[in-house]
Design an enzyme around this catalytic site. Sequence first.
Site, mmCIF file in Angstrom:
data_model
loop_
_atom_site.group_PDB
_atom_site.id
_atom_site.type_symbol
_atom_site.label_atom_id
_atom_site.label_comp_id
_atom_site.label_asym_id
_atom_site.label_seq_id
_atom_site.Cartn_x
_atom_site.Cartn_y
_atom_site.Cartn_z
ATOM 1 N N SER A 80 0.805 -1.224 0.000
ATOM 2 C CA SER A 80 0.000 0.000 0.000
ATOM 3 C C SER A 80 0.837 1.273 0.000
ATOM 4 O O SER A 80 0.322 2.345 -0.310
ATOM 5 C CB SER A 80 -0.930 0.011 1.220
ATOM 6 O OG SER A 80 -0.191 -0.164 2.418
ATOM 7 N N ASP A 133 -3.056 8.484 7.484
ATOM 8 C CA ASP A 133 -3.905 7.648 8.335
ATOM 9 C C ASP A 133 -3.002 7.044 9.402
ATOM 10 O O ASP A 133 -1.906 7.548 9.644
ATOM 11 C CB ASP A 133 -4.679 6.607 7.516
ATOM 12 C CG ASP A 133 -3.760 5.657 6.746
ATOM 13 O OD1 ASP A 133 -2.588 5.502 7.131
ATOM 14 O OD2 ASP A 133 -4.227 5.058 5.750
ATOM 15 N N HIS A 141 -0.083 4.943 7.023
ATOM 16 C CA HIS A 141 0.567 5.403 5.799
ATOM 17 C C HIS A 141 1.043 6.845 5.909
ATOM 18 O O HIS A 141 0.350 7.693 6.470
ATOM 19 C CB HIS A 141 -0.395 5.246 4.616
ATOM 20 C CG HIS A 141 -0.856 3.846 4.423
ATOM 21 N ND1 HIS A 141 -2.063 3.382 4.914
ATOM 22 C CD2 HIS A 141 -0.257 2.790 3.812
ATOM 23 C CE1 HIS A 141 -2.195 2.111 4.594
ATOM 24 N NE2 HIS A 141 -1.115 1.720 3.936
#
Length: 673
Positions: free
Chosen positions: A354, A631, A634
Amino acid sequence: MPIKRIDVKRKRYQEAKEFMNIICNHIDKLGPFNYDHPCYHQPCLEAIRQDAYEVVDEILSRSPGLLRGREYSFIKLAASNRADKIYNLIYHLNVRMDEYRRYEDNDENNILHMVGKLAPQHILSHTTGAALQLQRELQWFQEVEKLMLPKDLVSYNANMETPQMVFSNQHAALVKEGEQWMKTTSESCSITAALIVTIVFAAAITVPGGNVQETGIPLFRKEIAFIIFAVCDAISLFSAASALLVFLSILTTRFAEMDFLVSLPRRLIIGLCALFLSTASMMVAFSAILFLVFCDQRPWMLAPIGGLTCMPIAVIVTLQLPLLVDLFKSTYIPIFVTYSDDPQVPCYFIFGDSLVDCGNNNPLDSGWKANYPPYGIDFTKGPTGRFCNGRTTADLIGEYLGFDEFIPPYATATDKQISKGVNYASGGCGIRKETGSHNGGRLSLDIQLNNHNSTISRIATIYKNTTFLKECIYLVNIGSNDYINNYFMPEHYKSRHVYTEDQFAKVLMKEYSQQLMSLYKLGGRKVALFGLTQMGCTPYMVNKFGTNGKQCVESVNDAVNLFNAMFKPLVDKLNNNIADARFTYINTSGILYPQGEVGMRTPPCCKLGGDWPCAPNSDPCAIRALSIFFDALHPAEVSNIAMAARAYKALLPTDTYPHDIKHLTTLSLNKTT
C-alpha cells in the site's frame, strides 16, 4: 594580482560552503524534523532573494518537505527577484505547475502578473544597459508565459489589467531608455564604420607604388605584402560597409517591446562583429603597405610594425568586447534550463504494497482499499486507490525519472501504456503469500511477478521487442505487512508461534531473495529495493501495543531492524553473482529516522474509521504539510517527498547502497551470452 584575487574568492567560497554545512548539520540535530525543519524556512527565503543557488539546494536536499505548501511563495519570490537559478532548481524538483499557477494575491494578480512587474533596480543593475535589461525582463515573462494556461494569459486583475498590459505599463520607461541606448550605441558605431569605409576605399583606388602606365596594373602586385594589403583592404571595406548598413537598420527600426528580445540585440552583435573585423583588417592592410613601401624588405621591421598594429586592435577589443560578450550571452545562452522531454529510462515498473499502490485493489473484494475521500484530497485526480493524501514515493520517483504521466495500475493499464511501465503494487500484500489475507483480497508479490510475466507477453506481442526492458528501473517496496499484518498479528497468523524474530527475518529474506531472482529472470536488471521503515512509530502500532513511555514501540522496531540488516548482504550477493544486473538498497529507516532518532509521535491527519484507515468522506487536518502520517499506517505526501528526494539523489552515504536511483539509471551493465 587578478589571479591572486581569484584564489582569494575561491578560498572564501569553499570556506562559506564548509560553514554552511556545519550550520545545517547543527540544525539537523535540533530535532527530528526530517520533512519540514522550521529553522530552514527563513534562511531559504533569504537565499531565494539573493539567488544563492547552493544554499537553497542544500536546504531542500536536507528538508525536501519545505517546498510542500509553499510552492507559490517560493516561485513568486524567485520570479520577483529574477532568481533564475532558484527557479530552475524548483522546476527541476518537479513541483507541479498547476499547484501554484492558480494562486492569486489580494489584487487578483496571478504569477504572470507578478513577473510582468518591473524588477527592483538592484536586480536590473546586474545587467549592462537598458536594452539588455529589457531583454532579460522579456525572457522572464516568456518563460512563465509558456507554463500558464491560455485563460491565465488574458485574465484580469483588480485593476482590470491582463499580464501583458501590466508588463507594457511597468516597462514603458525602460523601453524608452533601451531605445535611447540602442540609438546612441548605433550612432557612435556607424560614425566609426563610415570613417573606415572612407579610408579603405581611398586606399583601394590610390594604389601604393603606382601602376604601369600602359596597363594600369599595380607595380607591387607580385609582392606578398601587397597581396596582404589588397585582401585586408577589401575585407575591411566590405565588413565596414555591412556594419554601417546594420547600424542604420537599428536606427530606423520601430523599437517595439518584442524587438528587444532577439531582433535588436542580434543586429547589434552582427554590427559590432563586422566593425571589429573591419578595424582589424584595416590595421593589417596599413601595416602591410607600410612594410612594403618604407622598410625596404627588412624582416626585423615586422616586430615594431606588428606591435603598433596590435595597439588599436587591443584598444577596441578591450573597450567593446565585454559589450559583445554580454550581448551574445544574453541573447543566445538561455538562463532557463530546458529539460529533455524523454524519460531517463525507457520504462518503470513498480512492485510493492500500500505504500506504492495506485489502485490495483479497487476491483478486488477487499478491505484494503483507499479509493474514497479523504484519500487523494491533494492528488490531481482525486481518490484513485492511493493510500495517501497525494503522491506516493513511487509517483515522485517517476517524476524525477522524467515520466510525464503517472505509471498506471496493472488493473487498468492499456496496451499503449504498458511499454512505459506498470504499477503492480497491492495494498495489504506481503512477501509471504498469506500476509494480509484476514482483510480480503490482495495481490502478493508472487502474483505481482506473474502479472509482470503477462505484461511482458503483451509487450512482445504488440511491440515485437522486449530488450529495452533491461534498461528500465524496477522499484520494489514490500515487507511491511509481513510484520504488521502477519508476524505481529498472532490472532490470525501462525508465524509468530513458529519463528523467533531472528528466524522470521531470515525466512522472510530467503523468500524475498528467491522472488528477486524471479524478477531478474523476467528481465529486471536495475532494481531499487526499499527497506522497511520504523513501523513501531506508526500511530497504529503505538495504539495497539503501547510504548511504555517511549516514543515508539521498540520491540517492533527491533524486529524490523533484524530484517533491514540483511539488505546490504543481499545486495552484495546479488551484484557479485549476477554480472548483468545491479541491485541497490534504499535505507528507508536511515532517511526518515537519521542516526537512530525516533520520529515525533504525531496523530493521523484524517479521522479514523477503524484501527488504521480514514473514515470515508471525513475531513482531514487543514495543514497536511505538517503531518507525517495521513492515516494510522501510511505516510502523508510530505513524508513521501522527503523519502523520494533522497532515494533518487542521496544526501548522505548511508541513504542508499551502493547507488542512488539517479546513478542506477546511468549504469552500463555487462552483457552475458
